[in-house]
Write an enzyme that holds these catalytic residues in place. Sequence first.
Site: not given
Ligand code: 13P
Length: 247
Positions: A9-11, A93, A95, A163, A169, A208, A229-230
Amino acid sequence: MRRKLAAGNWKMNGTGGSLAEADALAAAWPQAACDILICPPATLLSRLSDRLSGSLIATGAQDCHTASSGAHTGDVSADMVADAGGSHVILGHSERRADHGETDALVRAKAEAALGAGLIAVVCVGETLEEREAGQTIDIVGGQLAGSLPDGATAANTVVAYEPVWAIGTGKVPTLEEIGAVHDDIRARLVARFGAEGDGIRVLYGGSVKPSNAAEIFGVSNVDGALVGGASLKADDFGGIIAALNA
Ligand code: 13P
């Protein structure tokens, strides 16, 4: 056997230059024992899908609207995601639940739209730190699952991603026992509601995940891959996580 899935997920990260990371990933993984998915920002979906066509990496969106078209400025429909080459869409998600006030009922309606457009819905659930500390994790996640998944969910059209909000993050990860307890409970609820299909629905862990902790997380029961994510932004890091699924 559920086939494992490494989902990135590149957000709200990435412009044209980021396509090179996807090229590098496709070159590094001409074949794999797991499925691989990248969900870039909407602006990149069409370009990324074109670039990755012929590779084994699937693409998807990070959200879609409940309607297939209409007067909804700034939104993207499930049909548009499919038209742009996407096969998946991340929904609910944390977020989006936090930034846009998305409720379980809205996520479920979006998931219905996604399934109607032939997409695979990656439905996210997870507790906040406050909820975990209050001992409410199982109830919160169970409630989100019940409210967010449509009745038409099957092993082929739906993926669940657990999640924990406080792990996203932050570099903080639940213990393997904590992850296992939630994933086992999600599996039991999926089977109770969807029978054999529920046993086939993949349940990803997210929060993470890094190359350094991926292998131990993937060893936990009912963890069928990761939503990353990251660490999905760089081909080397995401490749390290994919490698843990191919070991
Ligand atoms: P991180 O891997 O950056 O913690 O993000 C997880 C996430 O929200 C994937 O959707």
